[in-house]
Motif scaffolding. Structure first.
Motif, PDB file in Angstrom:
ATOM      1  N   LYS A   1       0.862  -1.161   0.000  1.00 20.19           N
ATOM      2  CA  LYS A   1       0.000   0.000   0.000  1.00 20.19           C
ATOM      3  C   LYS A   1       0.907   1.221   0.000  1.00 20.19           C
ATOM      4  O   LYS A   1       1.968   1.221   0.580  1.00 20.19           O
ATOM      5  CB  LYS A   1      -0.880   0.025   1.256  1.00 20.19           C
ATOM      6  CG  LYS A   1      -1.739  -1.189   1.411  1.00 20.19           C
ATOM      7  CD  LYS A   1      -2.503  -1.073   2.708  1.00 20.19           C
ATOM      8  CE  LYS A   1      -3.230  -2.343   3.032  1.00 20.19           C
ATOM      9  NZ  LYS A   1      -3.893  -2.283   4.317  1.00 20.19           N
TER      10      LYS A   1
ATOM     11  N   ALA B   1     -13.018  -2.557   7.698  1.00 15.90           N
ATOM     12  CA  ALA B   1     -12.961  -1.728   6.495  1.00 15.90           C
ATOM     13  C   ALA B   1     -12.143  -0.459   6.746  1.00 15.90           C
ATOM     14  O   ALA B   1     -11.386  -0.010   5.885  1.00 15.90           O
ATOM     15  CB  ALA B   1     -14.373  -1.367   6.041  1.00 15.90           C
TER      16      ALA B   1
ATOM     17  N   SER C   1      -8.398   0.368   4.881  1.00 14.23           N
ATOM     18  CA  SER C   1      -8.312   1.533   3.995  1.00 14.23           C
ATOM     19  C   SER C   1      -7.102   2.406   4.291  1.00 14.23           C
ATOM     20  O   SER C   1      -6.797   3.316   3.521  1.00 14.23           O
ATOM     21  CB  SER C   1      -9.586   2.383   4.117  1.00 14.23           C
ATOM     22  OG  SER C   1     -10.725   1.648   3.722  1.00 14.23           O
TER      23      SER C   1
ATOM     24  N   GLN D   1     -16.567   7.886   6.521  1.00 15.95           N
ATOM     25  CA  GLN D   1     -15.245   7.280   6.631  1.00 15.95           C
ATOM     26  C   GLN D   1     -14.200   8.142   5.939  1.00 15.95           C
ATOM     27  O   GLN D   1     -13.070   8.286   6.438  1.00 15.95           O
ATOM     28  CB  GLN D   1     -15.251   5.869   6.019  1.00 15.95           C
ATOM     29  CG  GLN D   1     -13.889   5.193   6.070  1.00 15.95           C
ATOM     30  CD  GLN D   1     -13.942   3.727   5.770  1.00 15.95           C
ATOM     31  OE1 GLN D   1     -14.667   2.975   6.421  1.00 15.95           O
ATOM     32  NE2 GLN D   1     -13.203   3.285   4.770  1.00 15.95           N
ATOM     33  N   GLU D   2     -14.550   8.742   4.804  1.00 18.50           N
ATOM     34  CA  GLU D   2     -13.602   9.601   4.092  1.00 18.50           C
ATOM     35  C   GLU D   2     -13.181  10.776   4.956  1.00 18.50           C
ATOM     36  O   GLU D   2     -11.997  11.131   5.019  1.00 18.50           O
ATOM     37  CB  GLU D   2     -14.238  10.096   2.791  1.00 18.50           C
ATOM     38  CG  GLU D   2     -13.290  10.932   1.939  1.00 18.50           C
ATOM     39  CD  GLU D   2     -13.929  11.370   0.634  1.00 18.50           C
ATOM     40  OE1 GLU D   2     -13.346  12.246  -0.035  1.00 18.50           O
ATOM     41  OE2 GLU D   2     -15.009  10.831   0.289  1.00 18.50           O
TER      42      GLU D   2
ATOM     43  N   HIS E   1      -8.165   8.095  -1.888  1.00 16.96           N
ATOM     44  CA  HIS E   1      -7.734   7.005  -2.766  1.00 16.96           C
ATOM     45  C   HIS E   1      -7.956   7.372  -4.224  1.00 16.96           C
ATOM     46  O   HIS E   1      -8.917   8.055  -4.581  1.00 16.96           O
ATOM     47  CB  HIS E   1      -8.515   5.730  -2.448  1.00 16.96           C
ATOM     48  CG  HIS E   1      -8.206   5.162  -1.096  1.00 16.96           C
ATOM     49  ND1 HIS E   1      -6.938   4.830  -0.704  1.00 16.96           N
ATOM     50  CD2 HIS E   1      -9.014   4.869  -0.048  1.00 16.96           C
ATOM     51  CE1 HIS E   1      -6.965   4.360   0.531  1.00 16.96           C
ATOM     52  NE2 HIS E   1      -8.213   4.379   0.952  1.00 16.96           N
TER      53      HIS E   1
ATOM     54  N   GLY F   1      -6.368  -5.696   1.686  1.00 23.55           N
ATOM     55  CA  GLY F   1      -5.903  -4.347   1.431  1.00 23.55           C
ATOM     56  C   GLY F   1      -4.781  -4.289   0.414  1.00 23.55           C
ATOM     57  O   GLY F   1      -4.536  -3.240  -0.194  1.00 23.55           O
TER      58      GLY F   1
ATOM     59  N   PRO G   1      -7.636   0.190  -4.219  1.00 22.18           N
ATOM     60  CA  PRO G   1      -7.727   1.028  -3.017  1.00 22.18           C
ATOM     61  C   PRO G   1      -9.073   1.706  -2.820  1.00 22.18           C
ATOM     62  O   PRO G   1      -9.573   1.777  -1.697  1.00 22.18           O
ATOM     63  CB  PRO G   1      -6.611   2.061  -3.231  1.00 22.18           C
ATOM     64  CG  PRO G   1      -5.619   1.365  -4.097  1.00 22.18           C
ATOM     65  CD  PRO G   1      -6.418   0.497  -5.010  1.00 22.18           C
ATOM     66  N   GLU G   2      -9.684   2.204  -3.887  1.00 21.24           N
ATOM     67  CA  GLU G   2     -10.958   2.914  -3.745  1.00 21.24           C
ATOM     68  C   GLU G   2     -12.074   1.996  -3.273  1.00 21.24           C
ATOM     69  O   GLU G   2     -13.034   2.425  -2.634  1.00 21.24           O
ATOM     70  CB  GLU G   2     -11.368   3.552  -5.080  1.00 21.24           C
ATOM     71  CG  GLU G   2     -12.598   4.449  -4.950  1.00 21.24           C
ATOM     72  CD  GLU G   2     -13.218   4.813  -6.292  1.00 21.24           C
ATOM     73  OE1 GLU G   2     -14.130   5.654  -6.289  1.00 21.24           O
ATOM     74  OE2 GLU G   2     -12.808   4.252  -7.319  1.00 21.24           O
TER      75      GLU G   2
ATOM     76  N   ILE H   1     -11.634  -0.806  -1.336  1.00 23.46           N
ATOM     77  CA  ILE H   1     -11.267  -1.626  -0.175  1.00 23.46           C
ATOM     78  C   ILE H   1     -12.338  -1.564   0.904  1.00 23.46           C
ATOM     79  O   ILE H   1     -12.744  -2.598   1.453  1.00 23.46           O
ATOM     80  CB  ILE H   1      -9.905  -1.184   0.386  1.00 23.46           C
ATOM     81  CG1 ILE H   1      -8.782  -1.659  -0.542  1.00 23.46           C
ATOM     82  CG2 ILE H   1      -9.683  -1.752   1.784  1.00 23.46           C
ATOM     83  CD1 ILE H   1      -7.404  -1.168  -0.143  1.00 23.46           C
ATOM     84  N   ALA H   2     -12.829  -0.361   1.230  1.00 23.36           N
ATOM     85  CA  ALA H   2     -13.784  -0.225   2.326  1.00 23.36           C
ATOM     86  C   ALA H   2     -15.048  -1.037   2.061  1.00 23.36           C
ATOM     87  O   ALA H   2     -15.501  -1.807   2.916  1.00 23.36           O
ATOM     88  CB  ALA H   2     -14.136   1.246   2.543  1.00 23.36           C
TER      89      ALA H   2
END
Length: 450
Positions: free
Chosen positions: A24, A171, A175, A238-239, A250, A384, A389-390, A392-393
């Motif tokens: 990552k 999640a 991330s 979350q963001e 991401h 992960g 990456p976008e 993953i959550a």
């Protein structure tokens, strides 16, 4: 700190990356008007036209990150307490209500609908209402545990809360950029602490006339989790929570840029579905052992009322394994070591089945927990590294939620089979499930597929 650097040809947008596909990494910030790229190698935001006290900002972000971590660890502790509570109560429930194994196993299957529903709604609800709000609500839902005979109905609400707490915590950490394997393992070790402590309390209450009072402790822990998560995340998305700790956004997938929604993208991830089915079976094994092993020891190995402590031994092994085996995970490699952690418990379960020893069974079950313990955090960390990456959550949320359904299905199947045969059927069923996990994991990709 962030330092301006002159862009090289390989650093320009659209150039191929030279990092390992299983790593990552942080995404560089957008080019400034002067054509420079800001390298983000620390958690310091870019604030134009202002002098930034880098040390103060970094310290504040790190404090916030630790607050997030502590809140989610407490939530996971409550999930572990929830899963570890039932096993020692099963013999008492059967004694008090005079029901067969088949009827009694309804306490496991009752939550299946909520697990599947939670898995389906997690991505939508967290995107719509925010990560912070959903984990706060989940903490209070899990506090609704009523005593039997409303036990089965109440389990629906307990499972719905647990699935959101479990999925949300996994999640969130999946991330994060960088190596999160240690934090993920410690967080899941704390799940094991909750699952280890719960049977110690349940075993004591199971010997009392008002055994259901054990859930008063459960309610108190869940209420505390709700307050803690509200304070830590303040009902934000979350963001936004990730931005608070300096995590860059991401990079969007090509499908997102073309307007494809996340649901459709996540549903097309073959690696995610393989890992989801793997976790479905793994969680089934874990909760089946925790839920039925006490009954097996009492009926087949002539254990007394204190046999409930064997369940604590299993979850204690689970806890120790998630931390103590971290060096072995790194030395062998997380993808390869999974096979070792499946074959060893398979052999130990065979020993419990074929060797009629109470002490031997207790020791072997603890060792089964020790080797099974690291599997769940390893899979979450591996996700992960191999998923976009976008996504993953959403993908990890689905994996954790769908995997939790195994906690309802497999213990129910065990009870249904035991009703027609005997509880000794538990062990060959566990062996078959572990063998199936070996086959599924062999199909999981080792690196990110571009």
């Amino acid at each position: 700190m962030a330092f301006p650097i002159t862009p090289l040809p390989q650093d320009l947008p659209g150039s191929p990356s030279d990092f390992s596909p299983n790593e990552k990494k942080s995404t560089p910030s957008a080019p400034s008007n002067g054509g420079e790229i800001m390298a983000i190698d620390d958690v310091v935001p870019s604030l134009p036209n202002k002098e930034v006290d880098a040390h103060a900002v970094t310290k504040a972000m790190r404090r916030k990150a630790w607050l997030h971590y502590a809140a989610l660890c407490w939530a996971i502790f409550v999930c572990g307490w929830n899963d570890g509570t039932t096993g020692p109560l099963v013999p008492r429930l059967q004694e008090v209500h005079h029901v067969s194994y088949g009827v009694l196993s309804l306490i496991f299957i009752a939550g299946c609908t909520r697990y599947i529903t939670g898995a389906s709604l997690y991505l939508y609800l967290t995107d719509r209402f925010g990560f912070g709000l959903m984990v706060f609500i989940a903490s209070f839902v899990i506090a609704s545990a009523p005593p039997f005979p409303a036990f089965v109905i109440g389990l629906l609400f307990i499972c719905f809360g647990a699935v959101f707490l479990d999925a949300g915590a996994n999640a969130f950490f999946a991330s994060l950029s960088g190596d999160t394997s240690t934090k993920m393992s410690v967080m899941h070790a704390i799940y094991g602490v909750g699952a280890t402590c719960a049977p110690l309390v349940s075993t004591q209450f199971a010997q009392l006339q008002r055994w259901s009072f054990g859930y008063i402790v459960h309610v108190g822990l869940a209420l505390a989790s709700g307050i803690f998560t509200a304070f830590a995340f303040r009902f934000k998305s979350q963001e936004d929570c990730l931005k608070e700790v300096g995590e860059p956004p991401h990079e969007k997938t090509e499908e997102s840029l073309q307007g494809m929604n996340k649901y459709r993208q996540v549903s097309r991830l073959r690696a995610m579905h393989l890992m989801a089915f793997f976790l479905f079976t793994y969680v089934g094994v874990e909760v089946t052992i925790g839920g039925w092993i006490v009954t097996f020891v009492i009926n087949e190995r002539r254990g007394g009322p204190s046999a409930g402590y064997i369940s604590s031994g299993f979850f204690g092994g689970l806890t120790v394994g998630r931390v103590a085996l971290l060096p072995l995970n790194r030395k062998i490699g997380e993808w390869r070591v999974i096979f070792l952690y499946l074959l060893l418990p398979l052999g130990l379960t065979l020993v419990v089945w074929r060797v009629p020893s109470l002490i031997g069974s207790a020791v072997a079950i603890s060792l089964v927990g020790l080797f099974l313990g690291p599997i769940f955090p390893i899979v979450m960390n591996h996700a992960g590294g191999v998923l976009p990456p976008e996504l993953i959550a959403g993908a990890v949320g689905w994996m954790a939620s769908f995997g939790s359904a195994g906690a309802a299905v497999f213990p129910f199947v065990t009870g249904a089979i035991a009703a027609g045969t005997s509880i000794e059927s538990l062990l060959p069923l566990l062996i078959a499930m572990m063998g199936m996990m070996v086959v599924i994991w062999a199909a999981v990709p080792r690196h990110r597929i571009k």
